[in-house]
Design a protein around this motif. Sequence first.
Motif, PDB file in Angstrom:
ATOM      1  N   ASP A 182      -4.230 -95.426 -94.834  1.00  9.93           N
ATOM      2  CA  ASP A 182      -5.565 -95.484 -94.250  1.00  9.93           C
ATOM      3  C   ASP A 182      -6.464 -94.343 -94.711  1.00  9.93           C
ATOM      4  O   ASP A 182      -7.473 -94.029 -94.065  1.00  9.93           O
ATOM      5  N   SER A 183      -6.140 -93.697 -95.830  1.00  4.33           N
ATOM      6  CA  SER A 183      -6.974 -92.608 -96.335  1.00  4.33           C
ATOM      7  C   SER A 183      -6.793 -92.465 -97.841  1.00  4.33           C
ATOM      8  O   SER A 183      -5.843 -93.001 -98.431  1.00  4.33           O
ATOM      9  N   LYS A 205     -11.746 -92.423 -95.464  1.00  8.37           N
ATOM     10  CA  LYS A 205     -10.882 -93.054 -94.462  1.00  8.37           C
ATOM     11  C   LYS A 205     -11.117 -94.558 -94.465  1.00  8.37           C
ATOM     12  O   LYS A 205     -12.252 -95.023 -94.667  1.00  8.37           O
ATOM     13  N   GLN A 207     -11.488 -97.557 -92.218  1.00  5.96           N
ATOM     14  CA  GLN A 207     -11.793 -97.841 -90.820  1.00  5.96           C
ATOM     15  C   GLN A 207     -12.298 -99.276 -90.681  1.00  5.96           C
ATOM     16  O   GLN A 207     -13.281 -99.663 -91.316  1.00  5.96           O
ATOM     17  N   LYS A 208     -11.594-100.055 -89.853  1.00  8.78           N
ATOM     18  CA  LYS A 208     -11.970-101.449 -89.595  1.00  8.78           C
ATOM     19  C   LYS A 208     -12.136-102.237 -90.904  1.00  8.78           C
ATOM     20  O   LYS A 208     -13.068-103.029 -91.072  1.00  8.78           O
ATOM     21  N   SER A 214     -15.309 -89.321 -95.465  1.00  4.54           N
ATOM     22  CA  SER A 214     -14.830 -88.424 -94.414  1.00  4.54           C
ATOM     23  C   SER A 214     -15.193 -86.968 -94.698  1.00  4.54           C
ATOM     24  O   SER A 214     -15.694 -86.259 -93.824  1.00  4.54           O
TER      25      SER A 214
END
Length: 222
Positions: A182-183, A205, A207-208, A214
């Motif tokens: 996730d990153s 990142k 996200q969704k 970030s």
Amino acid sequence: MRLRKGLRVCLFCLAAVTVLIMAVACSPSSEGDTTTAAPPTVKQPILEQDPPSGETGELETESGTESGNTEEETANGNDELETPAGNRNGSAGQLYALTFEDMMKMDEALNHEMNYIAVDLSEMTQLTEDDKTYIIEYLQGFGAEIRDRTLDQLVEEENPDQSSPSLKGVLLRVDKVEINEDSAQIEGSKYRSGTGAIGVKITLKLQKGAWKLSDSEMTWIS
């Protein structure tokens, strides 16, 4: 005597008949002629009738034509709204497009009077053609020509005899990538000349289902 009395009776009867004939003759013809009088007119209810078959066919044809045009216009409208890159959320194309965008916002003095933005995608074999198209279209928001070039190619095109090459645009390059679930952390550089360049480290990142910036920092300046 009897003869006179009978004559009077006959005269009386004749007079009565004459009066009756005259009364009949003087009466209005419309009242007497009862056999030829027209019956009173009765207003009949109006019944709705289907249009002729020829008119119905024309209406159906026109309706079908209009419907076809509407569908065609909608399709054209949809074609105009779609782009070759499409939705690239969470893709490598989106990841690097955001990375290059952040590089362009660092040390903006290097962007002064630039004629183009070059991105070196030669070593990024994981990118699909759609990813590359997305990156190039995304960076067009800076209002400059976007090129897919290496530093050697740019120097050859502009100033092949320079010992210290100076570009008419900026070159963005990725040198190191670390991607987790996730990153992602990306290291690269933004180059204008031998004395005008910076190194960068950018963290993103997931996200969704979409990449988000970030953190970012400059690691070196020349």
